[in-house]
Motif scaffolding. Structure first.
Motif, short mmCIF file in Angstrom:
data_model
loop_
_atom_site.label_atom_id
_atom_site.label_comp_id
_atom_site.label_asym_id
_atom_site.label_seq_id
_atom_site.Cartn_x
_atom_site.Cartn_y
_atom_site.Cartn_z
N MET A 190 -19.71 -9.46 -9.09
CA MET A 190 -19.45 -9.14 -7.70
C MET A 190 -19.25 -7.63 -7.61
O MET A 190 -18.30 -7.09 -8.15
N ASP A 191 -20.15 -6.96 -6.96
CA ASP A 191 -20.10 -5.51 -6.88
C ASP A 191 -19.65 -5.09 -5.49
O ASP A 191 -20.45 -4.77 -4.62
N LEU A 192 -18.36 -5.11 -5.28
CA LEU A 192 -17.80 -4.73 -3.99
C LEU A 192 -17.08 -3.41 -4.11
O LEU A 192 -16.33 -3.19 -5.05
N GLU A 193 -17.34 -2.54 -3.18
CA GLU A 193 -16.63 -1.27 -3.12
C GLU A 193 -15.51 -1.40 -2.10
O GLU A 193 -15.72 -1.12 -0.92
N LEU A 194 -14.38 -1.86 -2.53
CA LEU A 194 -13.24 -2.04 -1.64
C LEU A 194 -12.22 -0.95 -1.91
O LEU A 194 -11.98 -0.58 -3.05
N GLY A 195 -11.61 -0.47 -0.85
CA GLY A 195 -10.56 0.52 -0.98
C GLY A 195 -9.24 -0.14 -1.33
O GLY A 195 -9.11 -1.38 -1.34
N PRO A 196 -8.23 0.67 -1.63
CA PRO A 196 -6.93 0.13 -2.03
C PRO A 196 -6.31 -0.82 -1.00
O PRO A 196 -5.73 -1.83 -1.37
N LEU A 197 -6.45 -0.52 0.28
CA LEU A 197 -5.82 -1.38 1.28
C LEU A 197 -6.55 -2.72 1.42
O LEU A 197 -5.90 -3.75 1.64
N GLN A 198 -7.88 -2.72 1.26
CA GLN A 198 -8.61 -3.98 1.27
C GLN A 198 -8.25 -4.81 0.04
O GLN A 198 -8.07 -6.02 0.12
N LEU A 199 -8.14 -4.13 -1.11
CA LEU A 199 -7.73 -4.84 -2.32
C LEU A 199 -6.32 -5.38 -2.19
O LEU A 199 -6.02 -6.49 -2.65
N ALA A 200 -5.43 -4.62 -1.55
CA ALA A 200 -4.05 -5.08 -1.34
C ALA A 200 -4.03 -6.30 -0.44
O ALA A 200 -3.28 -7.25 -0.69
N TRP A 201 -4.84 -6.29 0.60
CA TRP A 201 -4.90 -7.42 1.52
C TRP A 201 -5.35 -8.68 0.79
O TRP A 201 -4.77 -9.75 0.93
N LEU A 202 -6.39 -8.52 -0.06
CA LEU A 202 -6.87 -9.63 -0.87
C LEU A 202 -5.81 -10.05 -1.90
O LEU A 202 -5.54 -11.24 -2.08
N GLY A 203 -5.21 -9.07 -2.55
CA GLY A 203 -4.19 -9.36 -3.57
C GLY A 203 -3.00 -10.10 -3.00
O GLY A 203 -2.42 -10.96 -3.66
N ASP A 204 -2.63 -9.78 -1.76
CA ASP A 204 -1.53 -10.48 -1.11
C ASP A 204 -1.86 -11.97 -0.97
O ASP A 204 -1.03 -12.83 -1.24
N ALA A 205 -3.10 -12.26 -0.57
CA ALA A 205 -3.53 -13.66 -0.43
C ALA A 205 -3.56 -14.36 -1.79
O ALA A 205 -3.14 -15.52 -1.91
N VAL A 206 -4.03 -13.67 -2.82
CA VAL A 206 -4.09 -14.25 -4.17
C VAL A 206 -2.67 -14.55 -4.66
O VAL A 206 -2.41 -15.63 -5.21
N TRP A 207 -1.75 -13.60 -4.46
CA TRP A 207 -0.37 -13.79 -4.90
C TRP A 207 0.28 -14.96 -4.15
O TRP A 207 0.97 -15.78 -4.75
#
Length: 122
Positions: free
Chosen positions: A1-18
């Motif tokens: 999966m080659d996604l160029e996500l910024g820190p805030l997009q990754l944080a938003w995803l990481g919050d859901a994963v957590w």
């Protein structure tokens, strides 16, 4: 999966994963759904995420690349909720950024870190 996500997009995803991780932990326990929900909410709050990051850092488990992800997320975090602790909010955003990135790029490493957190706080 080659996604160029910024820190805030990754944080938003990481919050859901957590949150999903915490829900999966709780669904194995007997209890009323309201009680399980309260337990999950307590673990997904910024101060709890900051504490989880602190446990990983104190154990010396994070690589330089993971620490860089945490730093990038922390630096992009806003002040957070008006009544919240800005420092804890920044740490939590850094933690979420790392979790989001690991979810996409290195799920087995994410599993190792989550297992350590579970062992440290059963």
């Amino acid at each position: 999966m080659d996604l160029e996500l910024g820190p805030l997009q990754l944080a938003w995803l990481g919050d859901a994963v957590w949150e999903l991780h915490q829900r999966l932990r709780r669904c194995r326990q007997p209890g009323r759904s309201a009680d399980l929900h309260r337990a999950v909410v307590a673990e997904v709050r910024a101060d709890a995420q900051a504490a989880a990051l602190s446990r990983l850092e104190a154990a010396g488990l994070l690589t330089d690349a993971e620490l860089d992800l945490v730093r990038r997320g922390r630096n992009r975090a806003g002040r957070g909720p008006r009544r919240g602790d800005a420092a804890a909010y920044g740490q939590a955003t850094g933690f979420e950024t790392m979790v989001g990135w690991l979810f996409l790029q290195n799920p087995s490493r994410l599993g190792q870190l989550l297992a350590h957190l579970e062992d440290a706080d059963p």
